[in-house]
Scaffold this motif. Structure first.
Motif, PDB file in Angstrom:
ATOM      1  N   LEU A  97      13.091  50.622  28.492  1.00 49.59           N
ATOM      2  CA  LEU A  97      12.197  51.612  27.898  1.00 49.59           C
ATOM      3  C   LEU A  97      12.995  52.822  27.441  1.00 49.59           C
ATOM      4  O   LEU A  97      13.782  53.376  28.213  1.00 49.59           O
ATOM      5  CB  LEU A  97      11.141  52.068  28.908  1.00 49.59           C
ATOM      6  N   GLY A 101       9.566  49.496  24.042  1.00 47.73           N
ATOM      7  CA  GLY A 101      10.389  48.508  24.699  1.00 47.73           C
ATOM      8  C   GLY A 101      11.538  48.089  23.804  1.00 47.73           C
ATOM      9  O   GLY A 101      11.733  48.626  22.710  1.00 47.73           O
ATOM     10  N   GLU A 144      12.784  54.571  33.462  1.00 45.20           N
ATOM     11  CA  GLU A 144      12.685  53.486  34.446  1.00 45.20           C
ATOM     12  C   GLU A 144      11.212  53.159  34.634  1.00 45.20           C
ATOM     13  O   GLU A 144      10.439  54.015  35.072  1.00 45.20           O
ATOM     14  CB  GLU A 144      13.297  53.912  35.782  1.00 45.20           C
ATOM     15  N   PRO A 145      10.763  51.924  34.296  1.00 43.12           N
ATOM     16  CA  PRO A 145       9.331  51.611  34.428  1.00 43.12           C
ATOM     17  C   PRO A 145       8.853  51.739  35.868  1.00 43.12           C
ATOM     18  O   PRO A 145       9.592  51.457  36.821  1.00 43.12           O
ATOM     19  CB  PRO A 145       9.248  50.156  33.950  1.00 43.12           C
ATOM     20  N   VAL A 198       7.513  46.836  28.142  1.00 42.46           N
ATOM     21  CA  VAL A 198       8.965  46.707  27.987  1.00 42.46           C
ATOM     22  C   VAL A 198       9.333  45.776  26.847  1.00 42.46           C
ATOM     23  O   VAL A 198      10.516  45.638  26.512  1.00 42.46           O
ATOM     24  CB  VAL A 198       9.621  46.204  29.300  1.00 42.46           C
ATOM     25  N   ILE A 239       3.521  55.572  33.748  1.00 38.33           N
ATOM     26  CA  ILE A 239       4.372  54.694  32.944  1.00 38.33           C
ATOM     27  C   ILE A 239       5.714  54.474  33.623  1.00 38.33           C
ATOM     28  O   ILE A 239       6.194  53.349  33.747  1.00 38.33           O
ATOM     29  CB  ILE A 239       4.604  55.293  31.541  1.00 38.33           C
ATOM     30  N   GLY A 240       6.338  55.565  34.034  1.00 35.79           N
ATOM     31  CA  GLY A 240       7.649  55.453  34.653  1.00 35.79           C
ATOM     32  C   GLY A 240       8.266  56.811  34.897  1.00 35.79           C
ATOM     33  O   GLY A 240       7.575  57.837  34.908  1.00 35.79           O
TER      34      GLY A 240
END
Length: 268
Positions: A196, A190, A247-248, A168, A227-228
């Protein structure tokens, strides 16, 4: 004469003072009127003193009992805190063990658990220091994971510490692929606000909100690390660029432990 008079008086007094009588003499009344109030005051004083003395004893006993209960409560509270910390730490370690599932080729890596011992000011763990370093086999660009997914990489190493830059951070970027369609790939980075965002290489590819993103294996990160999740998709006016917000998977506000993947050749 004197003896006779004395004997008569004694007989009269004995007769007056013995047996059951309905009436008392004037002298007895007079003496009773004087003694009764004094006796009442004396009895009241004795009763009050006794009650106060008993109350003082009870207060002292209650105070001692309260002190004992407070000590026991403090001991129980410390025990509860200790048990909770041990439970939380165990859950963290179990989660970190689960993170090993993201690495397919485990033969190349050996994991080591590390505590976070320092961080940059602010709520986000965008750069932070961990409790392992060169003597533990950690090198620059060692991969750092959490139970939920990718954290980042090591960018500086000391003897028994290392610094990590998170995905991030605005100096970080990661290549990704969509989990449901690995042909849809792109780059995310990031930002100074620890968000992100990125873009897909092919603007015609299908990417939608809710898609999970994993690493591609291009660069330092092995393939398949979560990752997200995509939370927004936008298209440019000329349709030449499709950008996403992510969204992480990792909560970068609440990290306490991480898993560092060190190369087997450098592990002790």
């Amino acid at each position: 004469m004197i003896v006779a008079i004395s004997a008569i008086i004694l007989i009269i007094v004995m007769g007056v003072t013995t047996g059951q009588r309905d009436d008392i003499t004037f002298v007895e009344k007079w003496v009773g009127n004087i003694i009764s109030p004094v006796q009442g005051v004396f009895n009241s004083g004795v009763t009050a003193v006794g009650e106060n003395f008993s109350r003082i004893i009870n207060i002292g006993k209650i105070s001692r009992e309260n002190d004992e209960l407070r000590i026991k409560a403090e001991a129980l509270e410390k025990e509860v805190i200790s048990l909770r910390l041990n439970r939380d730490e165990l859950e963290e370690l179990r989660g970190l063990k689960y993170a090993l599932g993201y690495i397919d080729d485990e033969a190349k890596y050996e994991p080591i658990t590390a505590n976070i011992i320092g961080k940059t000011p602010g709520n986000w763990f965008n750069t932070f220091t961990i409790s392992v370093g060169e003597k533990h086999g950690i090198t620059k660009d060692s991969i750092v994971l959490a139970s939920n997914g990718l954290v980042g990489r090591v960018f500086e190493v000391g003897g028994n510490w290392a610094k990590v830059v998170a995905i991030v951070d605005n100096d970080s970027s990661v290549s990704f692929q969509v989990l449901r369609d690995n042909k849809t790939q792109g780059i995310i980075s990031g930002s100074i606000t620890n968000e992100l965002s990125g873009y897909v290489f092919d603007p015609m590819s299908e990417v939608m909100v809710g898609d999970k993103l994993v690493t591609t294996g291009i660069g330092i990160y092995p393939e398949g690390i979560l990752i997200g999740e995509v939370k927004a998709v936008e298209k440019s006016g000329n349709q030449l660029l499709k950008t996403i917000e992510v969204e992480p998977a990792v909560n970068f506000r609440r990290l306490t432990k991480v898993l560092v993947m060190r190369a087997n050749s450098l592990a002790e």
